[in-house]
Design an enzyme around this catalytic site. Sequence first.
Site, PDB file in Angstrom:
ATOM      1  N   SER A  13      34.173  36.767  36.263  1.00  0.00           N
ATOM      2  CA  SER A  13      34.186  36.054  37.534  1.00  0.00           C
ATOM      3  C   SER A  13      35.335  36.564  38.385  1.00  0.00           C
ATOM      4  O   SER A  13      36.148  37.367  37.932  1.00  0.00           O
ATOM      5  CB  SER A  13      34.331  34.550  37.297  1.00  0.00           C
ATOM      6  OG  SER A  13      35.629  34.306  36.800  1.00  0.00           O
ATOM      7  N   LYS A  14      35.386  36.038  39.608  1.00  0.00           N
ATOM      8  CA  LYS A  14      36.364  36.524  40.587  1.00  0.00           C
ATOM      9  C   LYS A  14      37.789  36.567  40.063  1.00  0.00           C
ATOM     10  O   LYS A  14      38.566  37.427  40.446  1.00  0.00           O
ATOM     11  CB  LYS A  14      36.308  35.651  41.842  1.00  0.00           C
ATOM     12  CG  LYS A  14      35.122  35.965  42.724  1.00  0.00           C
ATOM     13  CD  LYS A  14      35.416  35.551  44.156  1.00  0.00           C
ATOM     14  CE  LYS A  14      34.333  36.011  45.097  1.00  0.00           C
ATOM     15  NZ  LYS A  14      33.145  35.156  45.061  1.00  0.00           N
ATOM     16  N   ARG A  15      38.122  35.619  39.190  1.00  0.00           N
ATOM     17  CA  ARG A  15      39.516  35.609  38.744  1.00  0.00           C
ATOM     18  C   ARG A  15      39.845  36.832  37.876  1.00  0.00           C
ATOM     19  O   ARG A  15      40.998  37.122  37.606  1.00  0.00           O
ATOM     20  CB  ARG A  15      39.868  34.296  38.049  1.00  0.00           C
ATOM     21  CG  ARG A  15      39.258  34.128  36.717  1.00  0.00           C
ATOM     22  CD  ARG A  15      39.423  32.721  36.168  1.00  0.00           C
ATOM     23  NE  ARG A  15      38.503  32.548  35.070  1.00  0.00           N
ATOM     24  CZ  ARG A  15      38.739  32.956  33.851  1.00  0.00           C
ATOM     25  NH1 ARG A  15      39.878  33.534  33.561  1.00  0.00           N
ATOM     26  NH2 ARG A  15      37.836  32.802  32.900  1.00  0.00           N
ATOM     27  N   HIS A  16      38.814  37.560  37.426  1.00  0.00           N
ATOM     28  CA  HIS A  16      39.064  38.787  36.661  1.00  0.00           C
ATOM     29  C   HIS A  16      39.298  39.985  37.581  1.00  0.00           C
ATOM     30  O   HIS A  16      39.678  41.054  37.133  1.00  0.00           O
ATOM     31  CB  HIS A  16      37.871  39.116  35.752  1.00  0.00           C
ATOM     32  CG  HIS A  16      37.680  38.123  34.650  1.00  0.00           C
ATOM     33  ND1 HIS A  16      36.645  37.226  34.620  1.00  0.00           N
ATOM     34  CD2 HIS A  16      38.400  37.888  33.527  1.00  0.00           C
ATOM     35  CE1 HIS A  16      36.723  36.478  33.532  1.00  0.00           C
ATOM     36  NE2 HIS A  16      37.780  36.858  32.857  1.00  0.00           N
ATOM     37  N   GLY A  17      39.001  39.845  38.856  1.00  0.00           N
ATOM     38  CA  GLY A  17      39.149  40.978  39.790  1.00  0.00           C
ATOM     39  C   GLY A  17      37.863  41.158  40.578  1.00  0.00           C
ATOM     40  O   GLY A  17      37.153  40.195  40.849  1.00  0.00           O
TER      41      GLY A  17
END
Length: 479
Positions: free
Chosen positions: A253-257
């Site tokens: 998800s977005k928090r991974h990049g």
Amino acid sequence: MIDKPRTRFAPSPTGELHVGNARTALFNWMFARHWGGNLILRIEDTDESRSALSYQSNLLDDLKWLGLDWDEGPGKDGAYGPYKQSERLDIYSDHLKKLMDSDLVYPCYCTEEELDEERQTLILSKRMPRYMGKCRNLSDAEREALVAQGRKPSYRFKVPPTSIELNDLIRGPIKFEGESIGDFIIVRSNGMPAYNFAVVIDDHLMAITHVIRGEDHLSNTALQIMLYRAFGYEPPAFAHHCLILGKDHAKLSKRHGSVSVGEFRRRGFLPEALLNYLGLLGSSFTDGREIFSQSEMIEVFSLERASKSGAVFDEGKLRWLNAIYIRSLATDELIMRLQPFLHEFGFQPETLDPEWFKNVIEIVKDELTTLADIGGHIDLFFDDRYEISSDAKHILDTANARKVVQSFGEYLADATGSPQEIYIAAIKHAKEKSGVKGRDLYMPVRAALTGKITGPELDKVFVILGKDSACQRLKRADK
Ligand code: GLU
């Protein structure tokens, strides 16, 4: 041997195309192409509040950019259209009627609040939250009273208390217990079909033979099989591939990049590299090969090779592949692909001498990891961007370095011959005059000529700069 399968990619245009979805598209595409079948692109846009037209056109653009073409769908008429769910609403209404007539469906008048309350009560008593069938057996009078209150019904499917078995092409046999599944909504109170309902009707009417999608849809598949049975339709074959995970093994998800195809595109990744990486991810190739062209991927693709456990997304690996693909591009092609990035950095390639610029790109090509790196690699060739970095200043700040730069410059003043000859002779001259050699000789020349302490081979840089530009730079460095 599979005879002309029909697969489909069925995205909901509610955001940018996630790499996980792009991988689903790729699997369906490879499967269809491998067996000489067709890929259908269906737009699942019945969630009006979340679907946006801009997402739809971005989605088509991203698929085209990746090189994933479809045989039927938007822009490609076929015998099974329309291919947008919002244009198929009459078909869903007819199918609702069919199930109503067979008494397999009932109207449900429960409000969101009531459903939420039921869910909370079940959770508190440690039971699986599901719809307990409050509206299943309402009398006509009760229904009329609820309608009189102004309630709009949704429609629920009467889940039979039987188990559902499925032989997944990737995961093998799977069994779901009907008892644990509550009657589910097939048409919402706003009249729109729910995903599980529309998808069964469409997959059947579009003659889909293989449904290949992420394992997050497994529980939906159980519901869909119930609907196939209710309609008396033969279900397609199912294959649920693993999801893409982040380094912490949570769903990517977005928090991974970066997670969307658009982001990777804007960051200067090549579609070939991204496609190759997504095809590699979670597939095992026994010979350890990692570089596959599109046609090679199609040739070696098989569902059996797809791993059951999640595939960890490693951007480092993608970057590595990207650099390889950049290196393998013909320079003219690379220049074309670099255009938007060059403009972004304020370069105007159309105003430059094409031969000169081609030489520049040829020299830096091997050093690029993404197209977006270009600015930092070519700025040293432009006099108006020449600047001496603090590292370079540091190198130039010794008596020996000054001697080297001065003697190198001295030679240039009235040197004749080709730039290559001048460079070799100037280095020789600087070496003799200063008595400095090796790294201590080359580093000050590099620092003075390019303003940097790393970069492409110095002789090649010199040839591109030419004598006049080199002279000016040496003067500036010698201040
Ligand atoms: N519209 C659904 C999604 O984007 C499709 C799932 C499916 O392939 O059935 O998740």
